[in-house]
Scaffold this active site. Structure first.
Site, PDB file in Angstrom:
ATOM      1  N   GLU A  42      15.947 -20.686  28.614  1.00 32.38           N
ATOM      2  CA  GLU A  42      17.306 -20.758  28.068  1.00 32.38           C
ATOM      3  C   GLU A  42      16.702 -20.895  26.518  1.00 32.38           C
ATOM      4  O   GLU A  42      17.649 -20.932  25.827  1.00 32.38           O
ATOM      5  CB  GLU A  42      19.239 -22.247  28.080  1.00 32.38           C
ATOM      6  CG  GLU A  42      20.191 -21.571  27.064  1.00 32.38           C
ATOM      7  CD  GLU A  42      20.963 -19.722  27.704  1.00 32.38           C
ATOM      8  OE1 GLU A  42      20.323 -19.302  27.791  1.00 32.38           O
ATOM      9  OE2 GLU A  42      21.429 -20.278  26.343  1.00 32.38           O
ATOM     10  N   ASP A  51       4.986 -24.409  18.665  1.00 34.33           N
ATOM     11  CA  ASP A  51       5.868 -22.523  19.017  1.00 34.33           C
ATOM     12  C   ASP A  51       5.497 -22.617  20.059  1.00 34.33           C
ATOM     13  O   ASP A  51       4.688 -21.742  20.456  1.00 34.33           O
ATOM     14  CB  ASP A  51       5.816 -22.080  17.527  1.00 34.33           C
ATOM     15  CG  ASP A  51       7.278 -21.296  17.172  1.00 34.33           C
ATOM     16  OD1 ASP A  51       6.990 -19.782  17.976  1.00 34.33           O
ATOM     17  OD2 ASP A  51       7.062 -21.608  16.443  1.00 34.33           O
TER      18      ASP A  51
HETATM   19  C1  LIG Z   1      18.944 -23.858  24.186  1.00 36.37           C
HETATM   20  S1  LIG Z   1      17.750 -24.410  24.135  1.00 36.37           S
HETATM   21  C2  LIG Z   1      16.840 -24.884  25.659  1.00 36.37           C
HETATM   22  C3  LIG Z   1      16.983 -26.661  25.884  1.00 36.37           C
HETATM   23  C4  LIG Z   1      15.739 -26.121  27.451  1.00 36.37           C
HETATM   24  N1  LIG Z   1      14.826 -25.311  27.618  1.00 36.37           N
HETATM   25  C5  LIG Z   1      17.279 -26.733  28.187  1.00 36.37           C
HETATM   26  O1  LIG Z   1      18.019 -25.465  28.723  1.00 36.37           O
HETATM   27  O2  LIG Z   1      18.520 -27.437  28.004  1.00 36.37           O
HETATM   28  C6  LIG Z   1      16.808 -23.220  23.265  1.00 36.37           C
HETATM   29  C7  LIG Z   1      15.822 -24.464  22.897  1.00 36.37           C
HETATM   30  O3  LIG Z   1      14.117 -22.882  21.977  1.00 36.37           O
HETATM   31  C8  LIG Z   1      14.308 -24.192  21.611  1.00 36.37           C
HETATM   32  N2  LIG Z   1      13.329 -23.247  20.789  1.00 36.37           N
HETATM   33  C9  LIG Z   1      13.849 -21.856  20.429  1.00 36.37           C
HETATM   34  N3  LIG Z   1      12.848 -20.971  19.745  1.00 36.37           N
HETATM   35  C10 LIG Z   1      11.940 -21.542  19.497  1.00 36.37           C
HETATM   36  C11 LIG Z   1      10.415 -21.605  19.733  1.00 36.37           C
HETATM   37  N4  LIG Z   1       9.993 -20.120  18.994  1.00 36.37           N
HETATM   38  N5  LIG Z   1       8.788 -22.003  20.363  1.00 36.37           N
HETATM   39  C12 LIG Z   1       9.936 -23.651  20.680  1.00 36.37           C
HETATM   40  N6  LIG Z   1      10.760 -23.767  20.842  1.00 36.37           N
HETATM   41  C13 LIG Z   1      12.100 -22.775  20.583  1.00 36.37           C
HETATM   42  C14 LIG Z   1      15.099 -24.892  20.809  1.00 36.37           C
HETATM   43  O4  LIG Z   1      14.730 -25.580  19.800  1.00 36.37           O
HETATM   44  C15 LIG Z   1      15.718 -25.461  21.480  1.00 36.37           C
HETATM   45  O5  LIG Z   1      15.608 -26.844  21.839  1.00 36.37           O
END
Ligand SMILES: C[S@@+](CC[C@H](N)C(=O)[O-])C[C@H]1O[C@@H](n2cnc3c(N)ncnc32)[C@H](O)[C@@H]1O
Length: 226
Positions: free
Chosen positions: A128, A110
């Site tokens: 993103e 996280d």
């Molecule tokens: C819209 S996707 C973007 C994924 C990647 N960075 C991309 O540009 O394709 C958002 C990602 O952030 C992760 N995510 C959201 N909040 C998070 C958190 N608090 N800690 C870790 N991962 C998180 C989600 O599981 C998801 O895989």
């Protein structure tokens, strides 16, 4: 009528952008990886990554940024962290060769509690994902903690308030429309200046942002140094 029919699929896509899960999450994960490729390339261009450096990508999704960053660091190390197990699986598959060579690792984790030691990276990127973090300042504090002194943070988003400020009427309309819609769904859409303000508050210096207000809904990349 069409709005009602589209509502359910749109909700599924939006929920799975936030935390991909299950078969729909796997599918959305593949689609978002493709959709974010050009944003990812653009973000990495603004990071001052060198061949032997260590880079962490938070919210790594399907692991495209990890893969591209590993190509930029042939003598370094790249880690990806995501709190969706489905995305961890995709990122592991996408980076299997580099993982076997111990040049890459993907961990379940996280943004609020990064599974790494203090001062263990030269760069932390987050593409993103920032507006999905329940406590973004906590995530920035964690990025600051795991960076070595002089290390660089880069927060990149494809939707920002920069689109609504663009002179083009069409971009202004869509920027405003989607900003309001996202805010109703609980996402806080930021301007570049707001993002750099948050980086300063988290203790980063030399903060700046670059933006492409006409790409998607206002690409922005905010950078700072520990
Ligand atoms: C819209 S996707 C973007 C994924 C990647 N960075 C991309 O540009 O394709 C958002 C990602 O952030 C992760 N995510 C959201 N909040 C998070 C958190 N608090 N800690 C870790 N991962 C998180 C989600 O599981 C998801 O895989």
């Amino acid at each position: 009528m069409i709005g009602t029919l589209l509502k359910k699929p749109l909700e599924v896509v939006e929920t799975n952008f936030r935390q991909p899960s299950g078969p729909a999450g796997q599918l959305v994960g593949h689609l978002m990886t493709l959709q974010h490729r050009s944003l990812t390339v653009w973000a990495i261009e603004h990071m001052d990554v060198r061949r032997s450096q260590r880079v962490l990508d938070v919210g790594c999704g399907g692991g495209m940024a990890v893969k591209l960053l590993a190509e930029r660091t042939p003598r370094g190390f790249v880690a990806g962290v995501d709190y969706s197990m489905d995305m961890v699986t995709q990122a592991v598959r996408r980076n299997a060769d580099a993982i076997a060579r111990r040049r890459v690792e993907i961990r379940h984790g996280d943004s609020a509690e990064l599974p790494y030691e203090d001062a263990s990276f030269d760069h932390v990127s987050a593409i993103e994902t920032f507006y999905f973090w329940p406590d973004p300042m906590r995530g920035l504090a964690e990025a600051h903690r795991v960076l070595r002194p002089g290390g660089q943070v880069a927060i990149t988003l494809e939707m920002s308030r920069e689109a609504a400020a663009d002179p083009s009427l069409v971009q202004r309309y869509f920027g405003k429309h989607f900003t309001e819609r996202s805010e109703r769904d609980g996402l806080h859409i930021l301007s570049g200046a707001e993002l750099t303000g948050m980086l300063s508050e988290a203790g980063f210096h030399d903060v700046r942002f670059v933006c492409e207000p006409r790409r998607s809904l206002g690409w922005v990349c905010a950078l700072g140094r520990k």
